[in-house]
Design a protein around this motif. Structure first.
Motif, PDB file in Angstrom:
ATOM      1  N   LEU A   1       0.828  -1.215   0.000  1.00 23.72           N
ATOM      2  CA  LEU A   1       0.000   0.000   0.000  1.00 23.72           C
ATOM      3  C   LEU A   1       0.857   1.258   0.000  1.00 23.72           C
ATOM      4  O   LEU A   1       0.342   2.366  -0.150  1.00 23.72           O
ATOM      5  N   LEU A   2       2.143   1.087   0.165  1.00 21.04           N
ATOM      6  CA  LEU A   2       3.067   2.217   0.158  1.00 21.04           C
ATOM      7  C   LEU A   2       4.157   1.936  -0.853  1.00 21.04           C
ATOM      8  O   LEU A   2       4.728   0.832  -0.880  1.00 21.04           O
ATOM      9  N   ASN A   3       4.425   2.907  -1.718  1.00 28.00           N
ATOM     10  CA  ASN A   3       5.434   2.724  -2.758  1.00 28.00           C
ATOM     11  C   ASN A   3       6.454   3.855  -2.672  1.00 28.00           C
ATOM     12  O   ASN A   3       6.107   5.030  -2.751  1.00 28.00           O
ATOM     13  N   ILE A   4       7.719   3.494  -2.475  1.00 25.12           N
ATOM     14  CA  ILE A   4       8.792   4.484  -2.389  1.00 25.12           C
ATOM     15  C   ILE A   4       9.327   4.728  -3.796  1.00 25.12           C
ATOM     16  O   ILE A   4       9.893   3.831  -4.432  1.00 25.12           O
ATOM     17  N   ASN A   5       9.111   5.947  -4.290  1.00 21.35           N
ATOM     18  CA  ASN A   5       9.530   6.288  -5.645  1.00 21.35           C
ATOM     19  C   ASN A   5      10.994   6.727  -5.629  1.00 21.35           C
ATOM     20  O   ASN A   5      11.685   6.643  -4.621  1.00 21.35           O
ATOM     21  N   ALA A   6      11.438   7.215  -6.757  1.00 23.10           N
ATOM     22  CA  ALA A   6      12.814   7.697  -6.860  1.00 23.10           C
ATOM     23  C   ALA A   6      13.049   8.839  -5.878  1.00 23.10           C
ATOM     24  O   ALA A   6      12.176   9.681  -5.654  1.00 23.10           O
ATOM     25  N   GLY A   7      14.208   8.862  -5.308  1.00 24.87           N
ATOM     26  CA  GLY A   7      14.540   9.929  -4.371  1.00 24.87           C
ATOM     27  C   GLY A   7      13.813   9.773  -3.056  1.00 24.87           C
ATOM     28  O   GLY A   7      13.851   8.719  -2.425  1.00 24.87           O
TER      29      GLY A   7
ATOM     30  N   ILE B   1      13.693  -0.739   1.327  1.00 25.79           N
ATOM     31  CA  ILE B   1      13.839   0.713   1.322  1.00 25.79           C
ATOM     32  C   ILE B   1      15.095   1.071   0.544  1.00 25.79           C
ATOM     33  O   ILE B   1      16.181   0.517   0.816  1.00 25.79           O
ATOM     34  N   PRO B   2      14.985   1.970  -0.440  1.00 25.98           N
ATOM     35  CA  PRO B   2      16.168   2.351  -1.237  1.00 25.98           C
ATOM     36  C   PRO B   2      17.298   2.885  -0.358  1.00 25.98           C
ATOM     37  O   PRO B   2      17.067   3.601   0.610  1.00 25.98           O
ATOM     38  N   GLN B   3      18.496   2.519  -0.741  1.00 26.24           N
ATOM     39  CA  GLN B   3      19.654   2.954   0.039  1.00 26.24           C
ATOM     40  C   GLN B   3      19.806   4.463   0.036  1.00 26.24           C
ATOM     41  O   GLN B   3      20.259   5.050   1.016  1.00 26.24           O
ATOM     42  N   SER B   4      19.419   5.106  -1.070  1.00 22.70           N
ATOM     43  CA  SER B   4      19.542   6.572  -1.152  1.00 22.70           C
ATOM     44  C   SER B   4      18.695   7.254  -0.085  1.00 22.70           C
ATOM     45  O   SER B   4      19.124   8.241   0.530  1.00 22.70           O
ATOM     46  N   LEU B   5      17.485   6.709   0.144  1.00 25.39           N
ATOM     47  CA  LEU B   5      16.611   7.292   1.167  1.00 25.39           C
ATOM     48  C   LEU B   5      17.197   7.037   2.559  1.00 25.39           C
ATOM     49  O   LEU B   5      17.206   7.936   3.416  1.00 25.39           O
ATOM     50  N   GLN B   6      17.728   5.833   2.777  1.00 30.44           N
ATOM     51  CA  GLN B   6      18.322   5.533   4.073  1.00 30.44           C
ATOM     52  C   GLN B   6      19.532   6.427   4.342  1.00 30.44           C
ATOM     53  O   GLN B   6      19.714   6.917   5.467  1.00 30.44           O
TER      54      GLN B   6
END
Length: 497
Positions: A380-386, A450-455
């Motif tokens: 239900l949650l999608n982490i987009n680019a950035g 979770i994308p590494q860039s966000l972390q």
């Protein structure tokens, strides 16, 4: 007449006695005018009680009953129905009840006409100190098939269906607006109106929902969830959490009522239940706005109903037997509550009738469903680019609040978009949340890692946030032995930094 006997008499007998008393206590001129109309010339000597008995006998004749029912107009039926249902009906109550449909002069003329035909009468209620209007008890059985709740609400045919998709409040919409308030706590002036720059910003994030948001803001303040300080709003998280734990339909009922006025706790609860009761009475073909208001009036003023329940509406009327003296809602407030409920999508347009009037039906969000299962809601949650995050419908308000606490809403329409920023995560850090807490929440509802860039961004912001902290409070100096006791004390431990 022995008043002690009246207290133990049959209710129908009491009403007949009261009707006879109302005739006997009339001014002589008016009394004899009525007698001449129905009995002809009066021959002396005469006895008032005997004349009243002769008048009563006329209403027992079958021909009289047929004549009375044959000449009943539609307005007669509606007025008699209202008089029979509204407790202690007065001219003022009836004028308020029919205000959306008939003028004052029409209402008073109709009451005068019914009174002259002896279908109704007026008596003095000493306890309420008012003149109460009632149906002639000798005609109750005759009129019973012609009057009732069903006659007070038009059931027009819907000639034009509305097939558009209409907005309704949702947990995601509410959570998004709460996210905005936390992002821009200075959004309103001292008079609680939203500032111009925020109206423009809200218009972009929540297209065409400025009025709805203004009503929600007013409701949140009246509920004590949002508190206005000297310059900024703050969210009472404990109160918000309690609100979010309520069934969804009750949340919306509370918001509708609180958007109209500030109520005490019991009155707020009672009026929220009233709104839910109104929604439960709406038939599949819908009610007009005036019928919704009329329903509110009846439910709000009816503490007891004597006739057998025949419908959902009648059953709800019958159930509202508790005292409503401390929870009355004025007609002006009822107007505002119904308008808010329509704005919030609690009642949605079903179509229009032959007169072009909009018919509203109860929205699906007004049904008090069973709590949803606590199964997996991943995806239900999608982490987009950035740092952009998309949240889909399906989460409850309780589940959404921890999420929006570290995100800023950027778009709320068909798709709801949030963004994680240094400022937004700092709000979460202020509440003692760590990057691990944030990752855990995102992982609950995201189908992917979770994308590494966000972390990296969140870790960097947390490192910067925690590099220098200014504490305020008290310094507690204790010896080594006492330190262990203090640190493990449940009353003190939460306050130790």
């Amino acid at each position: 007449m022995n008043t002690n006997n009246r207290k133990t008499a049959d209710p129908k007998v009491e009403r007949i006695i009261r009707w006879r008393e109302s005739l006997a206590t009339m001014p002589d001129e008016r009394f004899f005018e009525i007698i001449r109309i129905y009995l002809g010339e009066i021959h002396t000597p005469f006895n008032k009680d005997r004349l009243i008995e002769q008048l009563s006998s006329i209403f027992r004749k079958e021909q009289t009953k047929k004549t009375i029912t044959a000449f009943l107009s539609e307005f007669d039926i509606k007025m008699l129905s209202a008089i029979s249902i509204v407790p202690s009906a007065t001219q003022e109550k009836l004028a308020e009840f029919f205000s959306g449909e008939h003028s004052l002069s029409d209402i008073y003329s109709e009451l005068l006409n019914l009174n002259e035909r002896l279908l109704i009468y007026t008596y003095k209620d000493l306890e309420a100190n008012s003149s109460v209007i009632a149906v002639n008890p000798l005609l109750e059985e005759v009129l019973s098939p012609f009057i009732g709740v069903s006659h007070l609400f038009r059931r027009p045919e819907c000639i034009s269906r509305n097939l558009d998709v209409h907005f309704s409040l949702s947990p995601l919409f509410l959570a998004s607006f709460i996210s905005y308030i936390e992002s821009y706590p200075d959004l309103c002036r001292n008079d609680l109106s939203i500032k111009k720059k925020d109206i423009e910003r809200l218009g972009k994030i929540f297209p065409k929902k400025e009025k709805c948001l203004s009503l929600i803001l007013n409701a949140l303040i009246n509920l004590g969830i949002a508190r206005l300080g000297e310059k900024e709003l703050s969210i009472d998280e404990k109160r918000l959490a309690k609100f979010a734990s309520l069934p969804e339909c009750r949340q919306y009922a509370y918001l509708s009522v609180a958007s109209a006025a500030h109520f005490g706790r019991e009155s707020l609860r009672s009026q929220a239940q009233l709104l839910l009761d109104i929604a439960a009475t709406v038939p599949p073909e819908g009610f007009s706005r005036s019928s919704l208001l009329r329903t509110a009036f009846l439910l709000n003023n009816t503490a007891e109903i004597q006739r057998p329940a025949q419908s959902t509406f009648s059953r709800i009327l019958e159930a509202r037997t508790r005292s409503l003296s401390d929870a009355k809602i004025t007609s002006g407030t009822a107007d505002a509550v119904i308008d808010s409920a329509i704005e919030f999508g609690l009642f949605v347009p079903y179509g229009t009738d032959e007169g072009g009037e909009v018919m509203y039906v109860r929205s699906g969000i007004m049904q008090e469903n069973e709590p949803q299962s606590s199964g997996s809601k991943r995806g239900l949650l999608n982490i987009n680019a950035g740092t952009s995050i998309t949240v889909m419908p399906g989460l409850s308000l309780s589940e959404l609040l921890p999420l929006v606490s570290f995100m800023d809403v950027t778009a709320c329409s068909t798709v709801t978009e949030f963004e994680v920023t240094r400022k937004s995560v700092s709000r979460a850090f202020d509440k003692n949340r760590t990057p691990s807490d944030i990752y855990a929440l995102l992982s609950c509802y995201s189908a992917y890692e979770i994308p590494q860039s966000l972390q990296m961004n969140i870790n960097e912001w947390y490192s910067s946030y925690s590099s220098a902290i200014l504490y305020k409070g008290y310094v507690l100096k204790v010896n080594e032995k006492s330190a262990r006791v203090v640190e493990n004390s449940p009353g003190i431990a939460p306050y130790i930094q």
